[in-house]
Design an enzyme around this catalytic site. Structure first.
Site, PDB file in Angstrom:
ATOM      1  N   ALA A   1      -4.207  15.372  -4.244  1.00 45.12           N
ATOM      2  CA  ALA A   1      -3.879  16.662  -3.624  1.00 45.12           C
ATOM      3  C   ALA A   1      -3.069  16.462  -2.349  1.00 45.12           C
ATOM      4  CB  ALA A   1      -5.160  17.433  -3.318  1.00 45.12           C
TER       5      ALA A   1
ATOM      6  N   THR B   1      -2.940  11.545   7.244  1.00 46.06           N
ATOM      7  CA  THR B   1      -1.878  10.563   6.995  1.00 46.06           C
ATOM      8  C   THR B   1      -0.823  11.095   6.031  1.00 46.06           C
ATOM      9  OG1 THR B   1      -3.415   8.742   7.365  1.00 46.06           O
ATOM     10  CG2 THR B   1      -1.397   8.223   6.174  1.00 46.06           C
TER      11      THR B   1
ATOM     12  N   THR C   1       3.290   9.586  -6.319  1.00 48.05           N
ATOM     13  CA  THR C   1       2.434   9.000  -7.360  1.00 48.05           C
ATOM     14  C   THR C   1       2.378   9.891  -8.599  1.00 48.05           C
ATOM     15  OG1 THR C   1       0.115   8.467  -7.871  1.00 48.05           O
ATOM     16  CG2 THR C   1       0.471  10.131  -6.189  1.00 48.05           C
ATOM     17  N   ASP C   2       2.068   9.280  -9.743  1.00 50.05           N
ATOM     18  CA  ASP C   2       1.875  10.080 -10.964  1.00 50.05           C
ATOM     19  C   ASP C   2       0.586  10.897 -10.908  1.00 50.05           C
ATOM     20  OD1 ASP C   2       0.051   7.982 -11.226  1.00 50.05           O
ATOM     21  OD2 ASP C   2       0.690   7.394 -13.229  1.00 50.05           O
ATOM     22  N   GLU C   3      -0.306  10.585  -9.967  1.00 55.41           N
ATOM     23  CA  GLU C   3      -1.595  11.285  -9.922  1.00 55.41           C
ATOM     24  C   GLU C   3      -1.453  12.764  -9.535  1.00 55.41           C
ATOM     25  OE1 GLU C   3      -5.040   9.234  -8.460  1.00 55.41           O
ATOM     26  OE2 GLU C   3      -4.009   7.312  -8.552  1.00 55.41           O
TER      27      GLU C   3
ATOM     28  N   TYR D   1      -7.032  12.527  -2.737  1.00 50.61           N
ATOM     29  CA  TYR D   1      -5.833  11.683  -2.613  1.00 50.61           C
ATOM     30  C   TYR D   1      -4.637  12.346  -3.283  1.00 50.61           C
ATOM     31  CZ  TYR D   1      -2.367   8.261  -4.071  1.00 50.61           C
ATOM     32  OH  TYR D   1      -1.176   7.625  -4.325  1.00 50.61           O
TER      33      TYR D   1
ATOM     34  N   LYS E   1      -1.065  13.911  -1.722  1.00 47.80           N
ATOM     35  CA  LYS E   1       0.276  13.473  -2.111  1.00 47.80           C
ATOM     36  C   LYS E   1       1.091  14.631  -2.685  1.00 47.80           C
ATOM     37  CE  LYS E   1       1.888   9.946  -1.942  1.00 47.80           C
ATOM     38  NZ  LYS E   1       2.681   9.302  -0.842  1.00 47.80           N
TER      39      LYS E   1
ATOM     40  N   ASP F   1     -19.582   6.379 -13.023  1.00 49.28           N
ATOM     41  CA  ASP F   1     -18.175   6.769 -12.983  1.00 49.28           C
ATOM     42  C   ASP F   1     -17.821   7.453 -11.665  1.00 49.28           C
ATOM     43  OD1 ASP F   1     -15.622   6.913 -13.895  1.00 49.28           O
ATOM     44  OD2 ASP F   1     -16.007   8.351 -15.495  1.00 49.28           O
TER      45      ASP F   1
ATOM     46  N   ALA G   1       1.147   5.709   3.365  1.00 48.68           N
ATOM     47  CA  ALA G   1       0.158   6.617   2.788  1.00 48.68           C
ATOM     48  C   ALA G   1      -1.207   5.951   2.707  1.00 48.68           C
ATOM     49  CB  ALA G   1       0.575   7.056   1.384  1.00 48.68           C
TER      50      ALA G   1
END
Length: 261
Positions: free
Chosen positions: A89, A25, A62-64, A87, A91, A216, A8
């Protein structure tokens, strides 16, 4: 026999600058792999070929994909998906593809969603290697926003042990969250690393003087934290490292890598 699919693009900053690569990817790549596995292992939906019974496709996620948390809750396997970056989205999309192959074709799949990994051999672009590298070089250590974004940190070997357990003993069609129960703000992370370096490789000034705050990140999730109860109770997994032990091992590995005496 089977496939454990780690491959990934995974750095959120890169996904903000160049989202197309992440779709290629993480979405198309996962589709390509799982579709080849289905064609190779199965005669037709819900019928495996004779020599491929039990072949499993284990997807690493991932937890994201769950988005951002309030101050108290934890992500569980039932938390609705709410990805906030290209990223996460990508996953989340790949997780849905894997789920669809389980439901439509009867492919034997499992998914694991992990919290932030750290440890030896990590890619230079990630937070902890960046802090260590910049500190040792005497360069400014960049921290996003106010530094109070919270992440749950998981030592890489504990993650691998969890993956091994789920791949071999996890229930088909199940999702397992793997987390270290080590919540820290980014400021706490950099403070801990600098304190350890002040002891191990002292300079005239503390490494903490190098900490600088930068603008940020766009769409920056405030807090991630995983509830690994399902993995712990159903499969007997537990993390061997807490953050205090794991970060020392990590720093020692990098000092060795950079040949710092």
């Amino acid at each position: 026999q089977g496939v454990i699919h780690f491959a990934a693009e995974s750095h959120v900053d890169n996904s903000i600058k160049n989202p197309g690569v992440f779709i290629e990817t993480n979405v198309k790549g996962t589709f390509t792999l799982i579709d080849v596995a289905r064609a190779y292992w199965m005669n037709k939906p819900f019928e495996y070929k004779e020599n491929y019974q039990g072949c499993r496709f284990h997807h690493i996620s991932t937890d994201e994909v769950y988005g951002t948390l309030n101050e108290t809750d934890l992500f569980t396997e039932e938390t609705p998906y709410a990805p906030n970056s290209p990223y996460s989205a990508s996953k989340a999309s790949s997780d849905m593809i894997v789920r669809s192959y389980q439901e439509t074709y009867g492919l034997n799949t499992v998914i694991t969603n992990c919290s932030n990994n750290y440890g030896p051999k990590q890619h230079n672009e990630k937070l902890i290697p960046t802090i260590i590298r910049k500190a040792l070089a005497g360069e400014a250590i960049p921290i996003y926003g106010d530094g109070k974004n919270i992440r749950d940190w998981l030592y890489v070997l504990d993650h691998c042990k969890g993956i091994d357990l789920v791949y071999h003993t996890g229930k088909v069609a199940n999702v397992y969250n793997i987390g270290g129960r080590n919540e820290r703000t980014n400021l706490q992370i950099v403070d801990t690393i600098c304190s350890i370096l002040d002891t191990k490789v002292p300079k005239e000034k503390s490494y903490k003087d190098l900490i600088t705050f930068v603008e940020d990140r766009a769409g920056h999730d405030r807090r991630y934290a995983i509830d690994a109860t399902k993995l712990e109770t159903e499969l007997g997994w537990k993390a061997d490292e807490d953050f205090e032990s794991g970060i020392v091992k990590t720093i020692e590995w990098y000092l060795n890598k950079y040949e710092v005496k």
